[in-house]
Design a protein around this motif. Sequence first.
Motif, PDB file in Angstrom:
ATOM      1  N   VAL A 107      43.425  29.596  23.923  1.00  0.00           N
ATOM      2  CA  VAL A 107      43.120  28.186  24.233  1.00  0.00           C
ATOM      3  C   VAL A 107      42.120  28.018  23.097  1.00  0.00           C
ATOM      4  CG1 VAL A 107      41.898  27.166  26.124  1.00  0.00           C
ATOM      5  CG2 VAL A 107      43.829  28.445  26.385  1.00  0.00           C
ATOM      6  N   VAL A 108      41.996  26.975  22.526  1.00  0.00           N
ATOM      7  CA  VAL A 108      40.957  26.397  21.417  1.00  0.00           C
ATOM      8  C   VAL A 108      40.575  25.132  21.887  1.00  0.00           C
ATOM      9  CG1 VAL A 108      40.597  26.065  18.933  1.00  0.00           C
ATOM     10  CG2 VAL A 108      42.487  27.556  19.855  1.00  0.00           C
ATOM     11  N   ALA A 118      37.929  22.084  21.592  1.00  0.00           N
ATOM     12  CA  ALA A 118      37.098  21.553  20.580  1.00  0.00           C
ATOM     13  C   ALA A 118      36.353  20.292  21.125  1.00  0.00           C
ATOM     14  CB  ALA A 118      38.056  21.126  19.371  1.00  0.00           C
ATOM     15  N   THR A 144      39.670  17.622  22.045  1.00  0.00           N
ATOM     16  CA  THR A 144      40.867  18.024  22.538  1.00  0.00           C
ATOM     17  C   THR A 144      40.819  19.731  22.960  1.00  0.00           C
ATOM     18  OG1 THR A 144      40.971  18.833  20.205  1.00  0.00           O
ATOM     19  CG2 THR A 144      42.030  16.975  20.516  1.00  0.00           C
ATOM     20  N   LEU A 187      43.427  22.808  22.441  1.00  0.00           N
ATOM     21  CA  LEU A 187      44.718  23.288  21.872  1.00  0.00           C
ATOM     22  C   LEU A 187      45.129  24.634  22.598  1.00  0.00           C
ATOM     23  CD1 LEU A 187      46.838  23.605  19.394  1.00  0.00           C
ATOM     24  CD2 LEU A 187      45.201  24.886  17.993  1.00  0.00           C
ATOM     25  N   ASP A 222      38.735  31.290  21.387  1.00  0.00           N
ATOM     26  CA  ASP A 222      37.645  30.436  22.090  1.00  0.00           C
ATOM     27  C   ASP A 222      36.355  30.870  21.658  1.00  0.00           C
ATOM     28  OD1 ASP A 222      37.902  32.796  23.513  1.00  0.00           O
ATOM     29  OD2 ASP A 222      37.473  32.070  25.367  1.00  0.00           O
ATOM     30  N   GLY A 264      35.705  31.251  18.790  1.00  0.00           N
ATOM     31  CA  GLY A 264      35.834  30.999  16.992  1.00  0.00           C
ATOM     32  C   GLY A 264      36.488  32.215  16.182  1.00  0.00           C
ATOM     33  N   ALA A 309      50.405  16.768  14.660  1.00  0.00           N
ATOM     34  CA  ALA A 309      50.124  16.340  15.886  1.00  0.00           C
ATOM     35  C   ALA A 309      49.472  14.695  15.271  1.00  0.00           C
ATOM     36  CB  ALA A 309      49.001  16.807  16.558  1.00  0.00           C
ATOM     37  N   ARG A 310      49.010  14.502  14.042  1.00  0.00           N
ATOM     38  CA  ARG A 310      48.336  13.364  13.851  1.00  0.00           C
ATOM     39  C   ARG A 310      49.157  12.517  12.610  1.00  0.00           C
ATOM     40  NH1 ARG A 310      44.922  12.640  17.862  1.00  0.00           N
ATOM     41  NH2 ARG A 310      44.252  14.749  18.308  1.00  0.00           N
ATOM     42  N   ASP A 352      50.376   9.878  13.144  1.00  0.00           N
ATOM     43  CA  ASP A 352      50.024   8.339  13.121  1.00  0.00           C
ATOM     44  C   ASP A 352      48.679   8.099  12.345  1.00  0.00           C
ATOM     45  OD1 ASP A 352      48.397   9.925  14.860  1.00  0.00           O
ATOM     46  OD2 ASP A 352      48.467   8.610  16.640  1.00  0.00           O
ATOM     47  N   PRO A 355      37.622  13.887  15.159  1.00  0.00           N
ATOM     48  CA  PRO A 355      36.656  14.843  15.516  1.00  0.00           C
ATOM     49  C   PRO A 355      37.723  16.199  15.392  1.00  0.00           C
ATOM     50  CG  PRO A 355      36.973  13.340  17.314  1.00  0.00           C
ATOM     51  CD  PRO A 355      38.015  12.868  16.095  1.00  0.00           C
ATOM     52  N   SER A 356      36.921  17.351  15.101  1.00  0.00           N
ATOM     53  CA  SER A 356      37.461  18.716  14.892  1.00  0.00           C
ATOM     54  C   SER A 356      38.164  18.849  15.953  1.00  0.00           C
ATOM     55  CB  SER A 356      36.240  19.618  14.540  1.00  0.00           C
ATOM     56  OG  SER A 356      35.687  19.698  13.084  1.00  0.00           O
ATOM     57  N   GLU A 357      39.414  19.608  15.466  1.00  0.00           N
ATOM     58  CA  GLU A 357      40.350  20.100  16.710  1.00  0.00           C
ATOM     59  C   GLU A 357      41.017  21.196  16.194  1.00  0.00           C
ATOM     60  OE1 GLU A 357      42.661  16.457  16.985  1.00  0.00           O
ATOM     61  OE2 GLU A 357      44.211  16.996  15.445  1.00  0.00           O
ATOM     62  N   GLY A 358      41.607  22.097  17.402  1.00  0.00           N
ATOM     63  CA  GLY A 358      42.232  23.377  16.943  1.00  0.00           C
ATOM     64  C   GLY A 358      43.290  22.972  15.896  1.00  0.00           C
ATOM     65  N   MET A 359      43.441  24.247  15.119  1.00  0.00           N
ATOM     66  CA  MET A 359      44.602  24.246  14.371  1.00  0.00           C
ATOM     67  C   MET A 359      45.421  25.519  14.380  1.00  0.00           C
ATOM     68  SD  MET A 359      44.376  22.069  11.804  1.00  0.00           S
ATOM     69  CE  MET A 359      43.230  20.572  12.301  1.00  0.00           C
ATOM     70  N   VAL A 360      46.810  25.314  13.918  1.00  0.00           N
ATOM     71  CA  VAL A 360      47.699  26.443  14.267  1.00  0.00           C
ATOM     72  C   VAL A 360      48.198  26.777  12.892  1.00  0.00           C
ATOM     73  CG1 VAL A 360      48.903  25.731  16.621  1.00  0.00           C
ATOM     74  CG2 VAL A 360      49.904  24.856  14.354  1.00  0.00           C
ATOM     75  N   HIS A 363      43.562  30.707   8.564  1.00  0.00           N
ATOM     76  CA  HIS A 363      43.169  29.420   8.604  1.00  0.00           C
ATOM     77  C   HIS A 363      41.876  29.195   9.459  1.00  0.00           C
ATOM     78  CE1 HIS A 363      44.805  28.416  12.464  1.00  0.00           C
ATOM     79  NE2 HIS A 363      45.750  29.482  12.450  1.00  0.00           N
ATOM     80  N   VAL A 378      39.851  28.137  12.510  1.00  0.00           N
ATOM     81  CA  VAL A 378      40.423  28.074  13.990  1.00  0.00           C
ATOM     82  C   VAL A 378      40.412  26.391  14.177  1.00  0.00           C
ATOM     83  CG1 VAL A 378      39.556  28.448  16.451  1.00  0.00           C
ATOM     84  CG2 VAL A 378      39.284  30.234  14.679  1.00  0.00           C
ATOM     85  N   THR A 379      39.378  25.622  13.828  1.00  0.00           N
ATOM     86  CA  THR A 379      39.253  24.352  13.983  1.00  0.00           C
ATOM     87  C   THR A 379      39.145  23.614  12.736  1.00  0.00           C
ATOM     88  OG1 THR A 379      36.989  24.183  14.424  1.00  0.00           O
ATOM     89  CG2 THR A 379      38.113  24.323  16.316  1.00  0.00           C
TER      90      THR A 379
END
Lengths: 203, 284
Positions: free
Chosen positions: A39-40, A42, A45, A47, B25, B27, B182-183, B185, B227-232, B251, B253-254
């Motif tokens: 679970v990440v 931010a 959000t 993730l 979680d 980092g 996810a982005r 758009d 805003p920074s968000e989690g990455m896969v 990569h 984490v965010t």
Amino acid sequence: MRVLTCADTGVLVEVADLSEVIALRAALAARPVPGVTDVVPAARTVLLRVAPGTNTDAVAAAVTALSLDGAERAGDGGTVTIPVTYDGEDLADVAALTGLTPAEVVRAHTSATWTVAFCGFAPGFGYMVGDDPRLHVPRRSEARTRVPAGSVALAGEFAGVYPRSSPGGWRLIGRTDARVWDLDRDPPGLLRPGVRVRFTEAA
Amino acid sequence: MTELEILATGPMTTVQDAGRFGHADLGVGRSGAADTASYALANRLVANPVGAAALEVTMGGLRARARGAVTVAVTGAPVPLRVDGRGAATDAVLHLPDGAELSMGVPARGLRSYLAVRGGVDVPPVLGSRSTDVLAGLGPAVPAPGDLLPVGPAPAGFPRVDHVATAPVGGPSIDLRVVLGARDDWFTPEAVATLLSREYEVTSRSDRVGARLTGPVLERSRGGELPSEGMVAGSLQVPPNGEPVLFLADHPVTGGYPVIAVVHSAHLPRAAQAAPGTRMRFRL
């Protein structure tokens, strides 16, 4: 709440604000969703990384059904106290930006209750949110190439403590001897999501 | 004690396993073998349990000496392989007597080869994993000439096959299946069409963090900051210059730039084998 997907490997949940991030993270810790490996949280959000072959629609449905009300809005990870020597290079700038004196900045920083909303940037770097909007300051226009480990800093709505020496653009207000990241400790991170933090002025 | 003595590492060799789970979680990223399929195959050949640590060898060049008899297998990018100067097969079980030297040349195709040793590379785990995360500076030290890597106790099972047939690894161009978002758009419809119809080339500024691509610029449809968000892993993140970065095992984490599409997990191993100069095409 808006649920987006990252191919077959993640479910990205977008929420209204940071308090919902904190609440959703706590709800997921209390009631883990099957198939989720990480679970990440931010800024806006959370993730959920999933194991290969997990049905992401089922994960999305389980998340949407979680209640974000009640006790889980509170920090659930205990409280840590971090002693700070307030002699940061940017303390005067922060005072100027906030309209406070340096002593008032210190008083505001030590009076506020902080909650770790999420970690990122480096292992053990916790993004802490407080309850005193006077301390919101923009990050520096130019990042430093080296910020010493233990630096206590402000940027935007967040406070942070650098776990190790690294580049950084946050405004430095002080330093601490507290080891916020220690691989010989379990868990290694002191500033975990949900942990409440009080800063005190070091003697 | 059985060990592998490192004599040469090539451009970069790291210890990797299936990755570091459950600490995002804090980092801490997943890390682990970049080409999970070739890594798993190497372990399977020597009958190791899933998740045993192996060596990930980038662009060949590894030389190692067996200290004690060992059973090994080399998979992934096909390297010319020699044991004490004699040719040996990749994707095959190799028995090295005490003192034998295994050496890899440079792969003609692909980027990363995996050397699994029966018993696994038994360095101490960090946060439950023996993977080296080059971005976070976490995990086992990067092996250097002169290092002695301990080999763990042999597992109960024995190799069941001597050799496996594999699909070709690497090549001048690859097709990768993606899912938009996810982005997506945040980008113009033309940018999405461009991503799905044109080719992107892997640059030499690529590593375990990500493959930095060059190709037609992907225009955003909106300004502002995400805003920074989690990455896969597999995320195609688009920084302000408009050229995507394909995130691999190490990569961040965010991240603070929008992700236009994510490579399907089944095609991530193939993305991890794309050497600089490889042309990538993205398909839905």
